[in-house]
Write a protein that holds these residues in place. Structure first.
Motif, PDB file in Angstrom:
ATOM      1  N   VAL A  62       0.845  -1.202   0.000  1.00 14.29           N
ATOM      2  CA  VAL A  62       0.000   0.000   0.000  1.00 14.29           C
ATOM      3  C   VAL A  62       0.880   1.251   0.000  1.00 14.29           C
ATOM      4  N   ALA A  63       1.926   1.231   0.810  1.00  9.67           N
ATOM      5  CA  ALA A  63       2.841   2.378   0.882  1.00  9.67           C
ATOM      6  C   ALA A  63       3.473   2.648  -0.479  1.00  9.67           C
ATOM      7  N   LYS A  64       3.955   1.605  -1.130  1.00 11.40           N
ATOM      8  CA  LYS A  64       4.593   1.772  -2.437  1.00 11.40           C
ATOM      9  C   LYS A  64       3.581   2.225  -3.482  1.00 11.40           C
ATOM     10  N   GLY A  65       2.384   1.675  -3.429  1.00  8.91           N
ATOM     11  CA  GLY A  65       1.338   2.058  -4.374  1.00  8.91           C
ATOM     12  C   GLY A  65       0.858   3.476  -4.192  1.00  8.91           C
ATOM     13  N   SER A  66       1.039   4.012  -2.997  1.00  7.50           N
ATOM     14  CA  SER A  66       0.623   5.385  -2.695  1.00  7.50           C
ATOM     15  C   SER A  66       1.742   6.399  -2.919  1.00  7.50           C
ATOM     16  N   GLY A  67       2.895   5.912  -3.344  1.00  4.78           N
ATOM     17  CA  GLY A  67       4.022   6.815  -3.581  1.00  4.78           C
ATOM     18  C   GLY A  67       4.712   7.283  -2.320  1.00  4.78           C
ATOM     19  N   MET A  68       4.499   6.579  -1.197  1.00  9.39           N
ATOM     20  CA  MET A  68       5.134   6.974   0.055  1.00  9.39           C
ATOM     21  C   MET A  68       6.640   6.742  -0.018  1.00  9.39           C
ATOM     22  N   LYS A  69       7.391   7.554   0.715  1.00  6.92           N
ATOM     23  CA  LYS A  69       8.853   7.478   0.700  1.00  6.92           C
ATOM     24  C   LYS A  69       9.291   6.339   1.619  1.00  6.92           C
ATOM     25  N   THR A  70       9.783   5.273   1.041  1.00  6.41           N
ATOM     26  CA  THR A  70      10.121   4.082   1.824  1.00  6.41           C
ATOM     27  C   THR A  70      11.624   3.903   2.021  1.00  6.41           C
ATOM     28  N   ASP A  71      12.427   4.866   1.567  1.00  2.00           N
ATOM     29  CA  ASP A  71      13.886   4.717   1.641  1.00  2.00           C
ATOM     30  C   ASP A  71      14.515   5.670   2.657  1.00  2.00           C
ATOM     31  N   GLN A  72      13.806   5.950   3.735  1.00  2.00           N
ATOM     32  CA  GLN A  72      14.328   6.868   4.745  1.00  2.00           C
ATOM     33  C   GLN A  72      15.469   6.206   5.516  1.00  2.00           C
ATOM     34  N   GLU A  73      16.488   7.002   5.814  1.00  2.00           N
ATOM     35  CA  GLU A  73      17.709   6.444   6.399  1.00  2.00           C
ATOM     36  C   GLU A  73      17.677   6.332   7.916  1.00  2.00           C
ATOM     37  N   ALA A  74      16.894   7.146   8.573  1.00  2.47           N
ATOM     38  CA  ALA A  74      16.917   7.165  10.044  1.00  2.47           C
ATOM     39  C   ALA A  74      16.488   5.810  10.607  1.00  2.47           C
ATOM     40  N   PRO A  75      17.174   5.319  11.635  1.00  2.00           N
ATOM     41  CA  PRO A  75      16.769   4.055  12.259  1.00  2.00           C
ATOM     42  C   PRO A  75      15.481   4.235  13.057  1.00  2.00           C
ATOM     43  N   TYR A  76      14.855   3.114  13.355  1.00  2.00           N
ATOM     44  CA  TYR A  76      13.629   3.144  14.148  1.00  2.00           C
ATOM     45  C   TYR A  76      13.956   3.335  15.625  1.00  2.00           C
ATOM     46  N   ALA A  77      13.108   4.079  16.308  1.00  2.00           N
ATOM     47  CA  ALA A  77      13.231   4.261  17.759  1.00  2.00           C
ATOM     48  C   ALA A  77      12.378   3.224  18.463  1.00  2.00           C
ATOM     49  N   GLU A  78      12.721   2.944  19.703  1.00  2.00           N
ATOM     50  CA  GLU A  78      11.899   2.104  20.581  1.00  2.00           C
ATOM     51  C   GLU A  78      11.349   2.998  21.686  1.00  2.00           C
ATOM     52  N   PRO A  79      10.089   2.814  22.078  1.00  2.00           N
ATOM     53  CA  PRO A  79       9.491   3.705  23.083  1.00  2.00           C
ATOM     54  C   PRO A  79      10.305   3.826  24.369  1.00  2.00           C
ATOM     55  N   GLY A  80      10.893   2.729  24.821  1.00  2.88           N
ATOM     56  CA  GLY A  80      11.607   2.750  26.089  1.00  2.88           C
ATOM     57  C   GLY A  80      12.847   3.609  26.115  1.00  2.88           C
ATOM     58  N   GLU A  81      13.365   3.981  24.956  1.00  3.63           N
ATOM     59  CA  GLU A  81      14.621   4.750  24.927  1.00  3.63           C
ATOM     60  C   GLU A  81      14.418   6.243  25.120  1.00  3.63           C
ATOM     61  N   LEU A  82      13.187   6.722  25.105  1.00  3.20           N
ATOM     62  CA  LEU A  82      12.959   8.160  25.193  1.00  3.20           C
ATOM     63  C   LEU A  82      13.530   8.760  26.475  1.00  3.20           C
ATOM     64  N   GLY A  83      13.544   7.992  27.537  1.00  2.00           N
ATOM     65  CA  GLY A  83      14.074   8.475  28.800  1.00  2.00           C
ATOM     66  C   GLY A  83      15.570   8.705  28.798  1.00  2.00           C
ATOM     67  N   ASP A  84      16.247   8.264  27.743  1.00  2.00           N
ATOM     68  CA  ASP A  84      17.702   8.416  27.663  1.00  2.00           C
ATOM     69  C   ASP A  84      18.122   9.803  27.195  1.00  2.00           C
ATOM     70  N   TYR A  85      17.148  10.651  26.828  1.00  2.00           N
ATOM     71  CA  TYR A  85      17.456  11.957  26.242  1.00  2.00           C
ATOM     72  C   TYR A  85      17.014  13.091  27.161  1.00  2.00           C
ATOM     73  N   ASP A  86      17.672  14.226  27.016  1.00  2.00           N
ATOM     74  CA  ASP A  86      17.316  15.418  27.786  1.00  2.00           C
ATOM     75  C   ASP A  86      16.192  16.204  27.121  1.00  2.00           C
ATOM     76  N   ALA A  87      16.035  16.019  25.817  1.00  2.24           N
ATOM     77  CA  ALA A  87      14.971  16.695  25.071  1.00  2.24           C
ATOM     78  C   ALA A  87      14.575  15.823  23.899  1.00  2.24           C
ATOM     79  N   ILE A  88      13.306  15.896  23.544  1.00  2.00           N
ATOM     80  CA  ILE A  88      12.801  15.175  22.370  1.00  2.00           C
ATOM     81  C   ILE A  88      12.022  16.170  21.518  1.00  2.00           C
ATOM     82  N   ILE A  89      12.397  16.264  20.252  1.00  2.45           N
ATOM     83  CA  ILE A  89      11.709  17.120  19.304  1.00  2.45           C
ATOM     84  C   ILE A  89      10.968  16.200  18.342  1.00  2.45           C
ATOM     85  N   PHE A  90       9.654  16.220  18.422  1.00  5.45           N
ATOM     86  CA  PHE A  90       8.807  15.304  17.666  1.00  5.45           C
ATOM     87  C   PHE A  90       8.343  15.946  16.362  1.00  5.45           C
TER      88      PHE A  90
END
Length: 200
Positions: free
Chosen positions: A47-75
Motif C-alpha cells: 500500500v505504501a509503495k502504491g501510494s508513492g510513500m517514501k520508503t527509503d528513509q535512512e533514520a533508524p527506528y526508535a523504541e518507546p523505552g529509549e525516550l528516557g535516555d534523552y534530555d529533550a525530544i523534538i517530535f
C-alpha cells in the motif's frame, strides 16, 4: 552534554526534511548532541509503495523505552485531520511504562509538523500533541517570535509560535521553503540551548 532526540514520522519526505533541518540547528549548539530516529510505519508495504510513500528513509527506528535516555525530544509528525499521524500516536501509546516511572518529567518536549494546505491543522496538530507531553510532565518549548520568519508576510509559509511547520500541497509536490527550514533549524537550536541549561 545535552542529548537531543529528533523523533519523526514522515509519509512523503516533508517531515524527514524538516527533521534533518531541526538536527542541523541542534548541532550548532556547543555541548549538545543529536540523534535522529523515526517511528515505525503501520501501512502495509504494498500500500505504501502504491501510494508513492517514501520508503527509503535512512533514520533508524526508535523504541518507546529509549525516550528516557534523552534530555529533550523534538517530535515531528504530519497532520491527519488536525491531529498527529496514527503512526506517531501508536508509538506514544506504548510509552506507558515511561509514564509510570516519571522518566520524562522535567525533560524538554517540542513539536513540528506538515500539512497539505495553509489552514490544514498545523496549530491544532502541535497543540493537541502537547497534551501527551504534559501528561508525561515534559517542559514544552515552541518556536518564539524571536524567529523573525514566524511573522513573514511576503510569501505563503508555515511557521507558528507552537512549532515549526511546512506546507506540502494537496499532491505533496511542494517542498519545505527556506523560511520553513530556517524555522526548523531555529527550533532545534532553541530546544538544545534550553535543554543544556536544564541538564546542567
Amino acid at each position: 552534554m545535552a542529548r537531543i532526540l529528533v523523533l519523526y514520522y514522515s509519509s512523503y519526505g516533508h517531515i524527514e526534511t524538516m527533521a534533518n533541518a531541526v538536527a542541523e540547528g541542534v548541532r550548532e549548539v556547543k555541548g549538545a548532541e543529536v540523534v535522529i530516529k523515526r517511528v515505525r510505519e503501520l501501512v502495509p508495504d504494498e500500500v505504501a509503495k502504491g501510494s508513492g510513500m517514501k520508503t527509503d528513509q535512512e533514520a533508524p527506528y526508535a523504541e518507546p523505552g529509549e525516550l528516557g535516555d534523552y534530555d529533550a525530544i523534538i517530535f515531528g509528525t504530519p497532520t491527519r485531520f488536525g491531529n498527529m499521524a496514527a503512526q506517531m500516536r501508536n508509538f506514544l501509546d506504548q510509552t506507558g511504562g515511561l509514564w509510570v516511572k516519571g522518566a520524562l518529567v522535567g525533560k524538554v518536549g517540542s513539536v513540528f509538523t506538515s500539512t497539505a494546505s495553509q489552514h490544514g491543522g498545523q496549530e491544532t496538530t502541535i497543540t493537541s500533541f502537547h497534551t501527551t507531553l504534559l501528561h508525561h510532565g515534559m517542559v514544552i518549548v515552541g518556536l518564539p517570535y524571536s524567529f523573525a520568519g514566524n511573522a513573514i508576510m511576503t510569501e505563503i509559509s508555515g511557521g507558528t509560535p507552537y512549532g515549526a511547520s511546512t506546507l506540502a500541497g494537496a499532491d505533496g509536490s511542494r517542498k519545505p521553503s527556506e523560511n520553513e527550514l530556517a524555522g526548523a533549524r531555529f527550533q532545534g537550536r532553541h530546544v538544545a540551548e534550553i535543554a543544556k541549561k536544564l541538564a546542567s
